[in-house]
Design an enzyme around this catalytic site. Structure first.
Site, PDB file in Angstrom:
ATOM      1  N   TYR A 159       1.143  -1.449  -0.269  1.00 58.15           N
ATOM      2  CA  TYR A 159       0.483  -0.162   0.449  1.00 58.15           C
ATOM      3  C   TYR A 159       0.539   1.124  -0.129  1.00 58.15           C
ATOM      4  O   TYR A 159       0.121   2.571  -0.172  1.00 58.15           O
ATOM      5  CB  TYR A 159      -0.846   0.019   1.322  1.00 58.15           C
ATOM      6  CG  TYR A 159      -1.889  -0.462   1.046  1.00 58.15           C
ATOM      7  CD1 TYR A 159      -2.263  -2.134   0.567  1.00 58.15           C
ATOM      8  CD2 TYR A 159      -3.062  -0.343   1.508  1.00 58.15           C
ATOM      9  CE1 TYR A 159      -3.189  -3.025   0.251  1.00 58.15           C
ATOM     10  CE2 TYR A 159      -4.211  -1.369   1.543  1.00 58.15           C
ATOM     11  CZ  TYR A 159      -4.318  -2.437   1.363  1.00 58.15           C
ATOM     12  OH  TYR A 159      -4.864  -3.394   1.267  1.00 58.15           O
ATOM     13  N   LYS A 226       2.835 -14.187   6.616  1.00 61.02           N
ATOM     14  CA  LYS A 226       2.856 -15.487   5.074  1.00 61.02           C
ATOM     15  C   LYS A 226       4.843 -15.107   5.010  1.00 61.02           C
ATOM     16  O   LYS A 226       4.885 -15.469   3.857  1.00 61.02           O
ATOM     17  CB  LYS A 226       2.048 -14.905   4.276  1.00 61.02           C
ATOM     18  CG  LYS A 226       1.974 -16.206   2.786  1.00 61.02           C
ATOM     19  CD  LYS A 226       0.705 -16.342   3.186  1.00 61.02           C
ATOM     20  CE  LYS A 226       1.014 -17.790   2.498  1.00 61.02           C
ATOM     21  NZ  LYS A 226       0.173 -18.874   2.951  1.00 61.02           N
ATOM     22  N   ASP A 280      -3.441 -17.004   5.924  1.00 66.01           N
ATOM     23  CA  ASP A 280      -4.310 -17.792   5.301  1.00 66.01           C
ATOM     24  C   ASP A 280      -5.411 -18.776   6.187  1.00 66.01           C
ATOM     25  O   ASP A 280      -6.401 -19.095   6.155  1.00 66.01           O
ATOM     26  CB  ASP A 280      -3.829 -19.255   4.421  1.00 66.01           C
ATOM     27  CG  ASP A 280      -2.598 -19.652   4.518  1.00 66.01           C
ATOM     28  OD1 ASP A 280      -1.834 -19.513   3.114  1.00 66.01           O
ATOM     29  OD2 ASP A 280      -2.538 -19.680   5.140  1.00 66.01           O
ATOM     30  N   ASP A 304      -6.548  -5.524   5.565  1.00 66.93           N
ATOM     31  CA  ASP A 304      -7.143  -5.252   5.402  1.00 66.93           C
ATOM     32  C   ASP A 304      -8.367  -6.126   5.095  1.00 66.93           C
ATOM     33  O   ASP A 304      -9.667  -5.683   5.585  1.00 66.93           O
ATOM     34  CB  ASP A 304      -6.952  -4.391   3.577  1.00 66.93           C
ATOM     35  CG  ASP A 304      -7.710  -3.490   3.147  1.00 66.93           C
ATOM     36  OD1 ASP A 304      -8.892  -3.899   3.946  1.00 66.93           O
ATOM     37  OD2 ASP A 304      -7.917  -3.301   2.246  1.00 66.93           O
TER      38      ASP A 304
END
Ligand code: NAP
Length: 587
Positions: A159, A226, A280, A304
């Site tokens: 971002y 991750k 995940d 987000d």
């Protein structure tokens, strides 16, 4: 001199003292009413917040509101300027403010006003509490199990706006550099987005999350990442997060690994457990076992996705509150947009802004007023008095306007809410849940650890804790009784003197050295048959290294030692086999 902003008389500004805010009884708080549905929800919410403060403190405390201007209202007043300089200054000066949703001006030179706000004030942490309120429709069977606070990093990650469009000149330069200087390969004409994740940005976010957990008596902080794929960004976030916990909050925190290896699943009083989960998996866990989680610290993109997904579990974005914060400034805000088709209709749900205000009251330490609103809200919604969006989902509900919904909460607060009972019930429910979780962990550490999403990485994760040790002078007969009673197949033999060696006596040793040798177990000491030196591993050794040690030494079980070289567990080849069979070889 301000053009349009003036501070109300009789109010005092909130001050910052070191890293704490100092709130007077008559603070000036800033508010931006917002665009579209903003004025409708702001008007209703301000009446509720004021009534709650009045009800809780009987006039001793009062908010003095200062209107600040952003968005379309600002553009009208400041000659097309959507985010005037004096609004930015006032937000900093007043320390705490709240805002409604804002339209993103087309061609206004901003990617979005909210992004501009975060960047200009360096509001690096987006804080989103997600919990269920009684009566609110939810797709979960047990939405009451959801009670987390998400700390999302606001300034870095993909971002950050470092992007190179396919075909553009700067894209070609960047692609050439990657190919020629760095030897990277990718498809022709690929667009690029760069993902900067820094120790500074990661650490200040995790620091804020841990401090929040300490201040609010939360049980754990989970670092979401991750890192198994993006090692130098997401993996580094995890590493830096653990570093902050260890280096700056060592007194207050333990790692999840220590929770199991050192404390057998029982959380020491007052300690916050620092753990991490792959991004995940956290989505699945937040559906299946949400009450395992408390405070979540995430990078920008993961946060987000995760905040909206979690909000959807407990009533959706119409009631999800939020805030953006730096160390010195906090801006609370509705998380939904301006819903222009409903503007001016007094129709929509004020819940998101209302609970952002509840967060704000908690932030300034006015917990009683915050709790009054929360308790009253649940009664009103449980009685089926709701705005159109919930009315669609609740059979037999009474649909009311935004302002009427505000009135219903105010009526409920005035005399009909037993605040002490509400607070006590909530505390008891939280305590009860913690106890149940702890009991499960202590009883079945490995199963619980795995069910809660932690994959065993080290010997400490997998060992059977609390090995039984006996003095070397114990008779083999007594040791055999002990082994049968405790249902264990070995005992550890303590050193015979200071600096002596630890040993181990297994069932097999008893068979081969006592029974088959025709010796009487009551005439032989454990010290005489124990195998020495004891083969040990450190509690933080990886499963891979442990397996290697076992196979090189041709042994089936080893004793696990802690940092003080005391035995804390035993791990066998069967334990490692079962773990790898189930979860594969850990990273
Ligand atoms: P939106 O304004 O959030 O509205 C989308 C839909 O969500 C609405 O049509 C409505 O659903 C539901 N909704 C939103 N707020 C609600 C409330 N308070 N009560 C009940 N239902 C509510 O999203 P959008 O239409 O994508 O965006 C509109 C404008 O808002 C854009 O200019 C966008 O840039 C801006 N925006 C601002 C912020 C912010 O300031 N924080 C955030 C997001 C978007 P139904 O139609 O099903 O009734």
């Amino acid at each position: 001199m301000n053009q349009h902003i003036s501070y109300p008389e009789g109010g005092e500004k909130i001050k910052i003292d070191g890293d704490r805010i100092v709130v007077p009884d008559n603070p000036i708080l800033g508010y931006v009413e917002g665009d579209g549905i903003g004025p409708d929800i702001t008007a209703a919410c301000m009446r509720v917040w004021d009534a709650a403060v009045e009800q809780a403190y009987g006039g001793k405390r009062k908010v003095h509101w200062a209107e600040l201007f952003m968005g379309e209202k600002a553009a009208g007043l400041y000659d097309g300027d959507y985010f005037p300089e004096e609004t930015q200054r006032a937000l900093e000066d007043l320390v705490v403010s709240i805002k409604g949703p804002l339209t993103t001006p087309v061609g206004g030179g901003f990617r979005s006003l909210n992004v501009a706000l975060r960047q200009k004030l360096d509001l690096y942490a987006c804080v989103r509490p997600v919990r269920h309120y009684a009566g609110v429709p939810s797709p979960l069977k047990h939405p009451e199990d959801v009670d987390v606070v998400i700390f999302r990093e606001n300034t870095e990650d993909v971002y950050a706006g470092i992007e190179y469009q396919s075909g553009a000149e700067d894209n070609k330069k960047f692609a050439d550099f990657l190919k020629n200087e760095m030897g990277e390969t990718f498809w022709e004409d690929a667009g690029f987005g760069v993902k900067p994740i820094s120790p500074f940005g990661s650490k200040r976010l995790v620091r804020k999350a841990i401090q929040y957990a300490i201040d609010h008596n939360r049980e754990s902080v989970t670092l979401v990442h991750k890192g198994n794929i993006m090692k130098f960004t997401e993996g580094a976030f995890r590493t830096w997060g653990y570093e902050v916990a260890r280096d700056e909050f060592g007194e207050h925190t333990i790692t999840e690994e220590e929770l199991y290896s050192t404390y057998g699943g029982k959380r020491p009083e007052g300690k916050i457990v620092i753990k991490d989960r792959i991004a995940d998996i956290i989505f699945q866990l937040m559906l299946l076992r949400p009450n395992e989680f408390d405070v979540l610290a995430t990078m920008n993109l993961n946060g987000d996705y995760l905040s909206d997904a979690c909000a959807a579990e407990v009533g959706g974005i119409g009631i999800a509150p939020g805030a953006n914060m730096s160390d010195n400034v906090a801006v609370f805000e509705a998380t939904h947009g301006t819903a222009p088709k409903y503007a001016g209709q007094d129709k929509v749900n004020p819940g998101s802004l209302l609970f952002s205000g509840v967060m704000m009251l908690e932030y300034i330490g006015w917990q009683e007023a915050a709790d009054l609103i929360t308790a009253a809200y649940q009664k009103v919604v449980t009685n089926g008095i709701v705005t159109y969006d919930f009315a669609r989902q609740i059979e037999g509900a009474t649909e009311v306007k935004t302002s009427q919904f505000g009135d219903a909460i105010i009526d409920q607060m005035r005399g009909k809410v037993d605040l002490e009972k509400y607070q006590q019930q909530r505390e008891e429910a939280i305590e009860q849940e913690r106890k149940e979780r702890e009991e499960r962990r202590v009883k079945n550490p490995l199963e619980e650890m795995v069910a809660s999403g932690r994959i065993p990485h080290t010997v400490g994760d997998l060992m059977n804790p609390g090995p039984v040790s006996v003095p070397a002078s114990t008779t083999v007969e007594d040791a055999m009784h002990l082994m049968r009673e405790r249902r264990i197949s070995s005992v550890i033999c303590q050193p015979e003197s200071d600096g002596g060696e630890w040993g181990i006596m297994t069932q097999r040793d008893v068979l081969s050295r006592i029974v088959s040798a025709n010796r009487s177990p009551n005439s032989v000491k454990v010290g005489e048959v124990a195998t020495r030196p004891l083969v040990t591993v450190q509690v933080d050794m990886t499963l891979h290294d442990c397996a290697e040690k076992m196979s090189t030494g041709n042994i089936r079980r080893v004793v696990v030692m802690d940092a003080n070289n005391q035995p804390v567990g035993i791990i066998s080849d069967t334990d490692i086999f079962a773990s790898v069979e189930q979860f594969g070889l850990p990273e």
